[in-house]
Structures are given as structure tokens and as C-alpha cells.
Design an enzyme around this catalytic site. Structure first.
Site, PDB file in Angstrom:
ATOM      1  N   LYS A 182       0.779  -1.157   0.021  1.00  0.00           N
ATOM      2  CA  LYS A 182      -0.041  -0.034  -0.150  1.00  0.00           C
ATOM      3  C   LYS A 182       0.970   1.250   0.049  1.00  0.00           C
ATOM      4  CE  LYS A 182      -1.548   2.822   2.874  1.00  0.00           C
ATOM      5  NZ  LYS A 182      -1.896   3.938   1.984  1.00  0.00           N
ATOM      6  N   GLU A 258      10.097   1.301  10.344  1.00  0.00           N
ATOM      7  CA  GLU A 258      11.182   2.236  10.103  1.00  0.00           C
ATOM      8  C   GLU A 258      10.490   3.555  10.212  1.00  0.00           C
ATOM      9  OE1 GLU A 258      14.126   1.641   9.718  1.00  0.00           O
ATOM     10  OE2 GLU A 258      14.145  -0.509   9.345  1.00  0.00           O
ATOM     11  N   CYS A 293      13.849  10.743   6.234  1.00  0.00           N
ATOM     12  CA  CYS A 293      13.800  10.295   7.579  1.00  0.00           C
ATOM     13  C   CYS A 293      14.855  10.892   8.263  1.00  0.00           C
ATOM     14  CB  CYS A 293      13.467   8.985   7.803  1.00  0.00           C
ATOM     15  SG  CYS A 293      14.520   8.147   6.691  1.00  0.00           S
ATOM     16  N   GLU A 391       9.848  16.003  15.149  1.00  0.00           N
ATOM     17  CA  GLU A 391      10.278  16.057  13.725  1.00  0.00           C
ATOM     18  C   GLU A 391       9.413  16.863  12.900  1.00  0.00           C
ATOM     19  OE1 GLU A 391       9.051  12.317  11.404  1.00  0.00           O
ATOM     20  OE2 GLU A 391      11.086  12.083  10.750  1.00  0.00           O
TER      21      GLU A 391
END
Ligand code: NAD
Length: 490
Positions: A182, A258, A293, A391
Site C-alpha cells: 500500500k 522504520e 527520515c 520531527e
């Protein structure tokens, strides 16, 4: 100059199940981040559609020879797939660039070759594992047999659509699994072409499927499906936690996660070339507009070089030219959505309210169609500042000064994340001490960012993840191990 006309890029609004495109009723509209224009509808797979895809994958796993064919033949099919991907720049390149934040020139020069070579890396592992006889008693023979799980569900983010999908799909396929991917609902289309090329390469229909949709309905149904034996996910820490709890409730079933990061870049006064190090630091937070990331989002710098270093950074930041992914001149990528741009700006505003000083940027570029955020430097922050804690996933660098190594290490520590870190110093002993002491899944010394050394696994410490992508570890995470014990008759 533009390298393609975005209006001419045709996308197929479909799922890819059992080796075929499955058109479906549109459920949402997808925008081009570069200019904010709606460019295609997207079907949203409900639980029934997800069930169709997973059942197809399961049937293909059971009835095709993908898992049972000699591993070298499986590897050969994957190498053909890699070749097709590499040769498909004319289609895959614009398809990836038009709907994502990836500049077309970078997709051609980096993403596509990187994905192709990654497929080859995992293909090569197909027959290079196993081989241990266990230390059992001598009247018997004990060994472990590695077997694929069956159907692996892969849930991917939007920031590098093809690369992130390939990190999930290639090791799972090389290990003999079937996959249902997906992609992110924000960047859904290049995965369809990726899967189509797999079938063209001779990977049996149904072994690699793509379902489109959002996380709440489609992603959740996929992770919950009883025939999905393992879930591999890349995305935010919050979503990862939610997926892990779903997998615990309906399984438990194994998950690889992750997740997010807030990675520090430590710069010491002994770096031999200030300008060069500043360039590395700048690229590490402005590449893909900080939507990486492992972005090096926290500069931790020795006080004595702070002023000249920031001057270099300001020069690099201010020179970046925002522009659409199809522009040959643009050097700053768009932000994925207006909503994400507002989120970035909200964190910057809150940081400023808490005392941060803006040394570069600090707001959106106006009148661009798409959302573009000015490369931003924030000083006067501490570990409680929202810009340091959260973040941001945008081109925003915080700056904190230190006087000695112990203080640098303390500032580098983050309560939540431990994805990556960079150390810039001419002192090898100091670098090695920091490599040992930094809590991060990856540490780069006198460089920042990934290379195409696929053998090095990537993954997070702390709440940046569980398990690894890349490396042998990612391949082995797609296998389960059966112990076999055979009596030897006297
Ligand atoms: P996200 O968590 O919002 O979404 C990721 C994927 O999960 C999407 O496909 C989404 O549809 C799906 N999803 C959302 N909710 C779900 C649910 N309840 N069940 C199943 N699926 C669900 O992340 P994003 O905004 O697409 O990506 C940005 C994040 O990804 C950042 O935090 C970034 O750090 C992280 N990231 C990590 C790595 C890594 O290697 N550690 C790499 C790239 C991106």
C-alpha cells in the site's frame, strides 16, 4: 526550462492485483505537490478489495513456483526486473516526479538506478543464506530451514515513493514471499508501474500486488488481514505504534518498523574545511526539502566556529531556488502538501514564540502554486523547544552550541528518536568515541547521508524503529526458520 509537461503525464487510477490493473471508483483526489493542482483521482480499497488482493497474493504464493523455484532462478527474474526498472526512466521518471517531491533529474540520476541496484542486491542474497548444521548430539542431525512467510504486507510513506517501496518489496520477494504494497495515498501511482514491470520480468502474476487507499481504511484492513503473515512499515512513529498494536491484537504477527527521526549533526572546530562541512550540513537538511527520515535537522556546533559556519550555511540556504520537480533549474523541492507546509510553519512559529531566533528563512515562499518552505535556521533554542523536540520533516535546521565533547554528546541525545547522527571532526579518536556513545541506528563520520552500500542495514534506535531495512538483515527478516532434527539409526 522544464524537463516534461506535467499535464501530459497520464496516470492509471487503479489497483494492481493478480498481475492486472483493476480500475475502481475514485475515492479521493490526488494533487501535484509542485503546483497544487489535482491531477488524478485515486480509488480507495475497502476491506473487500484488500481481501481480494491478499487472497490473490496467497493463491499466487501457493500455486505459482515463486517460493519453490530454484533460488538462482528467482534471482534471475529479479535481475530482469531491475533491468526493466533501470531502462524505464522515460515512463517511471516523470511518473515518480510529477506526483511527488522528487525532482525529475534526481529521479533519473539517483532514485531509479538506486532502486534497480537495490533489487539486484537482494536478488543476489536469494541463494546465499543458510548452511549451518546445529551442534546437536551426534546420533542426530539438526538444522534450520529458512522459509518465506507467505504474504507480506508493505505500507510505504510518500517521501521517496519508489525507493521506500523497493526497500520493502525487494527483500520480501527475494526471500520467496508474495507482497501486497500500500503506497502512500499522496504518492500512489509510480508503484503501479513498478509492479507491472515485475510481471513483465517474469515474476508470477499475484506475487506483487498494489492496493490504493488511505491508512485508516485500506492500510488498517491490510495489516489486519488474517492471511498477512508479516507487516513491514515505513512512516511516522505514531502510525508505526498504531500498526504495531493492531498486529499485536490480530496476531500477534511480526512487524518491521522504520519510523521518524530528529538526527543531530555534530561539528567540531577542527574540521579542515569549514565551507565544505557547511555544504554537507546544508544538503543534509535541505535535500528533498528536509523530507527525509534521516535529515540532519539539529546542528550541534562548537561555539568557536559558530559565527563563520552559520554565514556559510546562510549562503547555501539563501541560494536555493524553489521550483517544480519538472524544472531543470530548481534546487529546492516542494513540500508534499499545503497541510504539511502549515504544520512546518506552525512548529517554527511555536519555536519563535518560545524564544528561537530566525537566522535564515522562517516562512513559506508565497505565490508558488504548490507549497515551498524557505530553508530555515533557528538559533536560541534548547531541548524543550518544539523545533528541537518534534520531527518537522521540512527544511528547518536548529542550531545549538557546545564547548566540549561531553556537552556535544548531551545535546545530541534526544528523548524520542535515535535514527541517525553525523559527526564532523578531524580527530579520529573523538569520532570513534562518539560513534560508540551516540544512540542512533546509523552514524556517519565526515559525511552525511546514505550511499548505495546496500549491505549496511538502516533502522532506528529508540522510537525511530524496530528491525532493519537494507542489508542481510532486511532479507532475513522476510524469512522464518524451521528447526529440523533427524535421528540417525545406529
Ligand atoms: P505516515 O505514518 O503518515 O504514513 C505512512 C503510511 O502509513 C501511508 O501509506 C499511510 O497511508 C499509512 N497509514 C497511516 N495510518 C495507518 C494505519 N492506521 N494502518 C495502516 N497504515 C496506515 O507517514 P508519512 O507522512 O507518509 O511519511 C513521513 C514519515 O515517515 C516521517 O515520520 C519519516 O521520518 C518517516 N520515514 C521513515 C523512514 C525510515 O527509514 N526510518 C524512511 C522514510 C520516512
Amino acid at each position: 526550462m522544464d524537463s516534461f509537461d506535467p499535464r501530459l503525464i497520464a496516470v492509471r487510477s487503479a489497483h494492481f492485483i493478480g498481475g492486472l490493473y483493476r480500475d475502481a471508483q475514485p475515492g479521493m483526489e490526488v494533487c501535484r505537490p509542485s503546483d497544487g493542482q489535482v491531477y488524478a483521482p485515486l480509488p480507495l480499497a475497502d476491506a473487500a478489495r484488500v481481501d481480494e488482493a491478499v487472497s490473490n497474493a496467497w493463491q499466487a504464493f501457493k500455486t505459482s513456483d515463486w517460493a519453490s523455484r530454484p533460488p538462482r532462478e528467482r534471482a534471475r527474474a529479479m535481475r530482469r526486473w531491475a533491468d526493466l526498472v533501470e531502462a524505464d526512466g522515460a515512463v517511471l521518471g516523470p511518473l515518480e516526479a510529477v506526483g511527488s517531491t522528487r525532482p525529475h533529474k534526481d529521479v533519473l540520476a539517483w532514485d531509479i538506478p538506486y532502486v534497480a541496484e537495490g533489487i539486484r542486491f537482494f536478488a543476489e542474497l536469494a541463494d546465499k543464506h543458510g548452511g549451518e548444521v546445529a551442534a546437536t548430539q551426534t546420533d542426530r542431525l539438526g538444522m534450520q530451514i529458512a522459509e518465506p512467510y507467505g504474504v507480506v504486507a508493505a505500507v510505504a510513506p510518500w517521501n521517496f515513493p519508489l525507493s521506500m517501496a523497493s526497500w520493502k518489496v525487494a527483500p520480501a520477494l527475494a526471500a520467496g514471499n508474495a507482497v501486497v504494497l500500500k503506497p502512500s495515498e499522496l504518492t500512489p501511482f509510480s508503484s503501479l508501474r513498478f509492479a507491472e514491470l515485475a510481471v513483465q520480468a517474469g515474476i508470477p502474476a499475484g506475487i506483487f500486488n498494489v492496493v490504493q487507499g488511505d491508512g485508516r481504511v485500506t492500510g488498517d484492513a491490510l495489516c489486519r488481514h488474517p492471511l498477512v503473515a508479516k507487516v513491514t512499515f515505513t512512516g511516522s512513529t505514531a502510525t508505526g505504534a498504531s500498526i504495531m498494536s493492531t498486529c499485536a491484537l490480530v496476531g500477534p504477527k511480526p512487524v518491521t518498523l522504520e519510523l521518524g527521526g530528529k538526527s543531530p549533526q555534530l561539528v567540531f572546530a577542527d574540521v579542515p574545511d569549514l565551507a565544505k562541512t557547511a555544504h554537507t550540513v546544508a544538503l543534509a537538511i535541505t535535500g528533498n526539502a528536509g523530507q527525509v527520515c534521516v535529515s540532519g535537522s539539529r546542528l550541534i556546533i562548537q561555539r568557536s566556529i559558530m559565527a563563520p559556519f552559520i554565514e556559510y550555511l546562510q549562503g547555501y540556504f539563501n541560494a536555493l531556488q524553489p521550483g517544480p520537480t519538472w524544472s531543470s533549474h530548481a534546487t529546492l523541492a516542494p513540500i508534499i502538501s499545503q497541510q504539511q507546509a502549515r504544520r512546518i510553519d506552525g512548529i517554527v512559529r511555536r519555536a519563535c514564540d518560545a524564544g528561537a531566533e530566525v537566522l535564515a528563512g522562517g516562512g513559506l515562499f508565497e505565490g508558488m502554486g504548490g507549497a515551498y518552505y524557505q530553508p530555515t535556521i533557528l538559533a536560541g533554542v534548547n531541548s524543550q523547544s518544539p523545533a528541537v523536540c518534534e520531527e518537522i520533516f521540512g527544511p528547518v535546521l536548529t542550531v545549538q552550541a557546545f564547548d566540549d565533547e561531553a556537552q556535544a554528546l548531551e545535546l545530541a541525545r534526544h528523548d524520542t528518536y535515535g535514527l541517525a547522527a553525523g559527526v564532523h571532526t578531524a580527530d579520529l579518536n573523538r569520532a570513534l568515541r562518539l560513534v560508540r556513545n551516540l544512540e542512533a541506528g546509523t552514524v556517519w563520520v565526515n559525511r552525511y547521508g546514505r550511499s548505495n552500500d546496500y549491505i549496511l542495514p538502516t533502522g532506528g534506535y529508540k522510537r525511530s524503529g524496530i528491525g532493519k531495512d537494507l542489508g542481510r538483515e532486511a532479507f532475513e527478516a522476510n524469512l522464518r526458520f524451521k528447526s529440523v532434527l533427524i535421528d540417525i539409526q545406529p
